[in-house]
Design a protein around this motif. Structure first.
Motif, mmCIF file in Angstrom:
data_model
loop_
_atom_site.group_PDB
_atom_site.id
_atom_site.type_symbol
_atom_site.label_atom_id
_atom_site.label_comp_id
_atom_site.label_asym_id
_atom_site.label_seq_id
_atom_site.Cartn_x
_atom_site.Cartn_y
_atom_site.Cartn_z
ATOM 1 N N TYR A 6 0.902 -1.232 0.091
ATOM 2 C CA TYR A 6 0.039 0.108 -0.081
ATOM 3 C C TYR A 6 1.001 1.393 -0.006
ATOM 4 O O TYR A 6 1.676 1.419 0.767
ATOM 5 C CB TYR A 6 -0.984 0.045 1.336
ATOM 6 N N SER A 7 0.433 1.934 -1.014
ATOM 7 C CA SER A 7 1.108 3.418 -0.884
ATOM 8 C C SER A 7 0.100 4.582 -1.440
ATOM 9 O O SER A 7 0.453 5.118 -2.236
ATOM 10 C CB SER A 7 2.381 3.401 -1.840
ATOM 11 N N GLY A 8 -0.885 4.654 -0.502
ATOM 12 C CA GLY A 8 -2.249 5.558 -1.082
ATOM 13 C C GLY A 8 -1.853 6.841 -0.659
ATOM 14 O O GLY A 8 -0.557 7.253 -0.432
ATOM 15 N N PRO A 9 -2.809 7.719 -0.762
ATOM 16 C CA PRO A 9 -2.669 9.244 -0.779
ATOM 17 C C PRO A 9 -2.309 9.580 0.899
ATOM 18 O O PRO A 9 -1.835 10.569 0.822
ATOM 19 C CB PRO A 9 -4.061 9.679 -1.087
ATOM 20 N N ARG A 10 -2.455 8.676 1.950
ATOM 21 C CA ARG A 10 -2.271 9.084 3.069
ATOM 22 C C ARG A 10 -1.955 7.716 3.855
ATOM 23 O O ARG A 10 -2.370 6.594 3.163
ATOM 24 C CB ARG A 10 -3.398 9.767 3.832
ATOM 25 N N LYS A 11 -1.183 7.871 4.868
ATOM 26 C CA LYS A 11 -1.019 6.439 5.862
ATOM 27 C C LYS A 11 -2.226 5.843 6.213
ATOM 28 O O LYS A 11 -3.449 6.543 6.717
ATOM 29 C CB LYS A 11 -0.250 7.205 7.048
ATOM 30 N N MET A 12 -2.533 4.535 5.980
ATOM 31 C CA MET A 12 -3.779 3.873 6.414
ATOM 32 C C MET A 12 -3.526 3.368 7.762
ATOM 33 O O MET A 12 -2.501 2.477 8.097
ATOM 34 C CB MET A 12 -4.010 2.782 5.353
ATOM 35 N N GLU A 13 -4.401 3.684 8.733
ATOM 36 C CA GLU A 13 -4.578 3.135 9.972
ATOM 37 C C GLU A 13 -5.372 1.795 10.266
ATOM 38 O O GLU A 13 -6.505 1.871 9.533
ATOM 39 C CB GLU A 13 -5.282 4.048 11.188
ATOM 40 N N ILE A 14 -4.799 0.875 10.527
ATOM 41 C CA ILE A 14 -5.291 -0.525 10.466
ATOM 42 C C ILE A 14 -5.339 -1.191 11.858
ATOM 43 O O ILE A 14 -4.053 -1.100 12.585
ATOM 44 C CB ILE A 14 -4.671 -1.586 9.556
ATOM 45 N N LEU A 15 -6.368 -1.603 12.477
ATOM 46 C CA LEU A 15 -6.495 -2.451 13.852
ATOM 47 C C LEU A 15 -6.754 -3.782 13.720
ATOM 48 O O LEU A 15 -7.827 -4.085 12.929
ATOM 49 C CB LEU A 15 -7.437 -1.627 14.777
ATOM 50 N N VAL A 16 -5.977 -4.789 13.927
ATOM 51 C CA VAL A 16 -6.315 -6.096 13.767
ATOM 52 C C VAL A 16 -6.304 -6.671 15.342
ATOM 53 O O VAL A 16 -5.618 -6.765 15.938
ATOM 54 C CB VAL A 16 -5.196 -6.796 12.893
ATOM 55 N N ASP A 17 -7.486 -7.434 15.287
ATOM 56 C CA ASP A 17 -7.972 -8.098 16.289
ATOM 57 C C ASP A 17 -7.706 -9.616 16.187
ATOM 58 O O ASP A 17 -8.193 -10.076 15.179
ATOM 59 C CB ASP A 17 -9.100 -7.786 16.915
ATOM 60 N N GLN A 18 -7.413 -10.587 17.276
ATOM 61 C CA GLN A 18 -7.136 -11.865 17.092
ATOM 62 C C GLN A 18 -7.351 -12.647 18.415
ATOM 63 O O GLN A 18 -6.700 -12.221 19.501
ATOM 64 C CB GLN A 18 -6.077 -12.315 16.202
ATOM 65 N N GLY A 19 -8.316 -13.679 18.563
ATOM 66 C CA GLY A 19 -8.439 -14.431 19.661
ATOM 67 C C GLY A 19 -7.336 -15.808 19.542
ATOM 68 O O GLY A 19 -7.179 -16.195 18.557
ATOM 69 N N THR A 20 -6.723 -15.947 20.566
ATOM 70 C CA THR A 20 -5.667 -17.030 20.598
ATOM 71 C C THR A 20 -6.373 -18.454 20.457
ATOM 72 O O THR A 20 -5.612 -19.317 20.111
ATOM 73 C CB THR A 20 -4.866 -17.169 21.784
ATOM 74 N N ASN A 21 -7.776 -18.664 20.899
ATOM 75 C CA ASN A 21 -8.202 -19.926 20.693
ATOM 76 C C ASN A 21 -9.087 -20.172 19.571
ATOM 77 O O ASN A 21 -9.887 -20.908 19.500
ATOM 78 C CB ASN A 21 -9.164 -20.129 22.117
ATOM 79 N N ASP A 22 -8.851 -19.320 18.614
ATOM 80 C CA ASP A 22 -9.585 -19.427 17.367
ATOM 81 C C ASP A 22 -9.364 -20.679 16.542
ATOM 82 O O ASP A 22 -8.201 -20.930 16.186
ATOM 83 C CB ASP A 22 -9.302 -18.163 16.363
ATOM 84 N N GLN A 23 -10.629 -21.346 16.294
ATOM 85 C CA GLN A 23 -10.308 -22.681 15.579
ATOM 86 C C GLN A 23 -10.011 -22.717 13.980
ATOM 87 O O GLN A 23 -9.476 -23.570 13.520
ATOM 88 C CB GLN A 23 -11.564 -23.417 15.598
ATOM 89 N N LYS A 44 5.934 2.741 6.669
ATOM 90 C CA LYS A 44 5.981 4.277 6.216
ATOM 91 C C LYS A 44 4.494 4.471 5.941
ATOM 92 O O LYS A 44 4.091 5.724 5.874
ATOM 93 C CB LYS A 44 7.014 4.157 4.844
ATOM 94 N N ASN A 45 3.792 3.600 5.144
ATOM 95 C CA ASN A 45 2.613 3.727 4.669
ATOM 96 C C ASN A 45 1.279 3.248 5.714
ATOM 97 O O ASN A 45 0.089 3.612 5.188
ATOM 98 C CB ASN A 45 2.397 3.158 3.236
ATOM 99 N N VAL A 46 1.597 2.366 6.601
ATOM 100 C CA VAL A 46 0.472 1.545 7.272
ATOM 101 C C VAL A 46 0.830 1.997 8.749
ATOM 102 O O VAL A 46 2.023 1.317 9.242
ATOM 103 C CB VAL A 46 0.536 0.175 6.943
ATOM 104 N N SER A 47 -0.467 2.451 9.347
ATOM 105 C CA SER A 47 -0.154 2.567 10.719
ATOM 106 C C SER A 47 -0.727 1.233 11.498
ATOM 107 O O SER A 47 -2.095 1.231 11.299
ATOM 108 C CB SER A 47 -0.588 3.796 11.361
ATOM 109 N N PHE A 48 -0.109 0.271 12.135
ATOM 110 C CA PHE A 48 -0.846 -1.023 12.295
ATOM 111 C C PHE A 48 -0.971 -1.342 13.891
ATOM 112 O O PHE A 48 0.251 -1.151 14.469
ATOM 113 C CB PHE A 48 0.229 -1.861 11.523
ATOM 114 N N SER A 49 -2.032 -1.633 14.422
ATOM 115 C CA SER A 49 -2.168 -2.152 15.682
ATOM 116 C C SER A 49 -2.558 -3.378 15.845
ATOM 117 O O SER A 49 -3.623 -3.837 15.070
ATOM 118 C CB SER A 49 -3.260 -1.013 16.501
ATOM 119 N N TYR A 50 -2.127 -4.517 16.817
ATOM 120 C CA TYR A 50 -2.474 -5.883 16.940
ATOM 121 C C TYR A 50 -3.036 -6.086 18.239
ATOM 122 O O TYR A 50 -2.024 -5.835 19.157
ATOM 123 C CB TYR A 50 -1.207 -6.561 16.373
ATOM 124 N N ARG A 51 -4.105 -6.487 18.170
ATOM 125 C CA ARG A 51 -4.645 -6.837 19.817
ATOM 126 C C ARG A 51 -4.768 -8.488 19.862
ATOM 127 O O ARG A 51 -5.799 -8.839 19.229
ATOM 128 C CB ARG A 51 -5.639 -6.062 20.128
#
Lengths: 284, 284
Positions: free
Chosen positions: A212-229, A249-256
Motif C-alpha cells: 500500500y502506498s495510498g494518498p495517506r497513511k492507512m490506520e489498521i487495527l487487527v484483533d485476534q483471539g488465541t483460541n480461534d479454531q 511508512k504507509n501503514v499504521s498498524f495495531s495488533y490486539r
C-alpha cells in the motif's frame, strides 16, 4: 433508491432493513443500517462504519449479535451492514457448499464466465452501496470507515486499501489474511478469477498491506483471539503483522491479541466496543 | 449432571452450552449459561439471573442477541437461559403451529393426557434446572432472580411468584400479562390444562400479582415499548399495572414505558443494561 422493509427503535436510534435492486450484481440485495438518533435531524449527516461479515452470514448477523449499536449510538455513528454475496442468482455450484458462493463471495469482482455476471461484491460495496447510503441516508461521505470479521475482515482490508480515499481506517476481527494462501481463499479465487495466480494479488490482503502506498497513511487495527479454531489453517493472522512491519511508512498498524477467545460472535461482542471507539476517534 | 457442549470466552467470562437428561420433562434439554470470570475461582459462588424466552425461541436467543453478558460480567452475575419447551417428544400437534408446543410451552405444568407426560416446564425451570445449576455450577442458590421476555415474561412472573423463596425479584420485557385473557394463552391453557378455567388461575400472571402474599414483598420491574405489535391483542401490560396497584402491600412494582420501541430484541438490547443493574442491586 432503496425500499425500507422494517425499522426498529434501538438505543434511541433505529435499526432499519432496506432492499434495493443492485445494477452491479444484477439482483435484489438487502442491507441493514443502524442510524443514531440525530442522523437526519436538521440535515445532520453522521459518520458511518461499513461492516463486512464472514462466511454464511447475511445483513443480520452483526447488527443482531455484536452489540455494536450501543457503542455506535454513544458515539453518534451509523453502521452499514451489507449482505455477503448476491442472492438467488443461480451461478454454477454457488449453493453447493457453505464456504463458497451464496453467503461466501469473498468481496471479489469475478472475471470467470461462470461468475462474472453476478459476483461483483468488491465494486458493489465500494461503489454502489457506498453511493447509495451516502445519497439515500443521512451519512457523511467524507467520514466513513470499514470493519470486518473473518472473511469479511479480508474484505474490509481489500476494499479499504483499494479505496483509501473513501474509507478512513480499517479494523478487523479474526481476519482471513491472505486469500491466495489458505484453502478458503484458493477455492474462491480459482472459481472467481480462474487459475492464473498473477491475477489474485488484487485480492490478497497481506500483499495489499505490504504494498500500500495510498494518498495517506492507512490506520489498521487487527484483533485476534488465541483460541480461534480457524487461526492455524485459514486465517494466518501473523501474515498481516509481517506485512505491516515491512510497510510501516504507509501503514499504521495495531495488533490486539485476546487470550482464550475463539472465532465467534461472543468474541466479537467482547471487543466491538473498543473497535467502535477506535473508529470514533478517527471519524467523529 | 450436565454435559458441556461448547464454551466460548466472552467478556472475560464464558458462555457455555450444556445438555442434560431431564427427568421432569422426559427428554434431553439444552441450556446456555454466562459465567463471569470469577465464578468458581477459589470456590466463589456468584448470583444468577434466570432468563425465560418467548415464543419460537430456544436457549440461544437471549445470550446471543440481548447484549446482556457485558452487563452481567460488569456486575459479576451469571445468566441461565433454558430452552422454552421440551424438544422432540412428539406430543399431539406440538409442532403444528408456532404459538403452541415446541418452542412455546408457556412454562406450564400440563395436566391433560396429551401433554402431561412431557410439558412440565414450570417444574422444570423452578425445581429441576434450579437444582441442577446450583449444584453443578458455581452459583449461589440464595441469590437468584428471574427475568423474561414476552411469553417468557409471563413465565418469569408465574415462576417467580409461585417460588418467591427461590427468586428474589422479577423483571420482564413486553410480557404477556394474563394467559387466560389473550388468544395465545387461551390456546395454550386449553391444550395443557383442559377447558376448566378454574384451573387456569395458577398460570395467570396478573392474577398472581393481585393475590401474591408471599414470605416477603416481591419486587417486580415491568418494561414495555409503546410500538409493540402485540401489545393490544396479546400482552395487555396494563393488566399488570392494575393488579400491582391493588396489591401494593405485597408487591413493589416499577413500570418503565419506552416510547417508540417494538417487541423485538433491538428493544430488549436497548434496556437490558438497566435491568441487569436493577437485579444487581438486589443480588450482589
Amino acid at each position: 433508491m432503496a425500499q425500507l422493509l422494517s425499522s426498529s427503535a434501538c438505543f434511541d436510534g433505529h435499526v432499519n432493513k432496506y432492499q434495493h435492486t443492485s445494477a452491479v450484481l444484477g439482483c435484489d440485495m438487502r442491507f441493514t443500517a443502524f442510524l443514531p438518533t440525530h442522523a437526519g435531524a436538521g440535515h445532520t449527516r453522521v459518520p458511518a462504519i461499513f461492516f463486512l461479515s464472514g462466511l454464511t452470514c447475511n445483513e443480520d448477523n452483526f447488527i443482531s449479535k455484536s452489540g455494536a449499536p450501543m457503542f455506535a449510538a454513544k458515539h453518534g455513528i451509523a453502521l452499514i451492514c451489507p449482505d455477503t454475496s448476491p442472492r438467488g442468482v443461480k451461478c454454477k455450484d454457488d449453493t453447493a457448499t457453505w464456504d463458497f458462493g451464496e453467503g461466501a463471495s469473498y468481496y471479489v469482482d469475478a472475471t470467470t464466465d461462470e461468475y462474472k455476471q453476478h459476483y461483483q461484491m468488491h465494486t458493489y460495496v465500494a461503489d454502489e452501496l457506498f453511493h447509495l447510503v451516502t445519497h439515500f441516508l443521512p451519512i457523511d461521505p467524507s467520514r466513513i470507515s470499514v470493519m470486518g470479521h473473518s472473511v469479511g475482515g479480508h474484505g474490509a482490508l481489500t476494499v479499504g486499501l483499494h479505496h483509501a480515499s473513501k474509507f478512513r481506517c480499517i479494523s478487523v476481527f479474526a481476519p482471513m489474511s491472505s486469500a491466495p494462501n489458505c484453502p478458503w481463499g484458493v477455492k474462491a479465487l480459482t472459481n472467481l478469477l480462474g487459475p492464473d495466480r498473477d491475477l489474485w494479488a488484487r485480492y490478497d490482503a497481506a500483499y495489499l498491506v505490504r504494498t500500500y502506498s495510498g494518498p495517506r497513511k492507512m490506520e489498521i487495527l487487527v484483533d485476534q483471539g488465541t483460541n480461534d479454531q480457524f487461526l492455524r489453517d485459514q486465517l494466518h493472522t501473523r501474515m498481516l503483522v509481517d506485512a505491516a512491519s515491512e510497510n510501516a511508512k504507509n501503514v499504521s498498524f495495531s495488533y490486539r491479541l485476546r487470550a482464550g477467545y475463539d472465532h465467534g460472535y461472543f468474541y466479537v461482542a467482547s471487543f466491538v466496543g473498543e473497535h467502535v471507539e477506535w473508529h470514533a476517534k478517527r471519524l467523529v
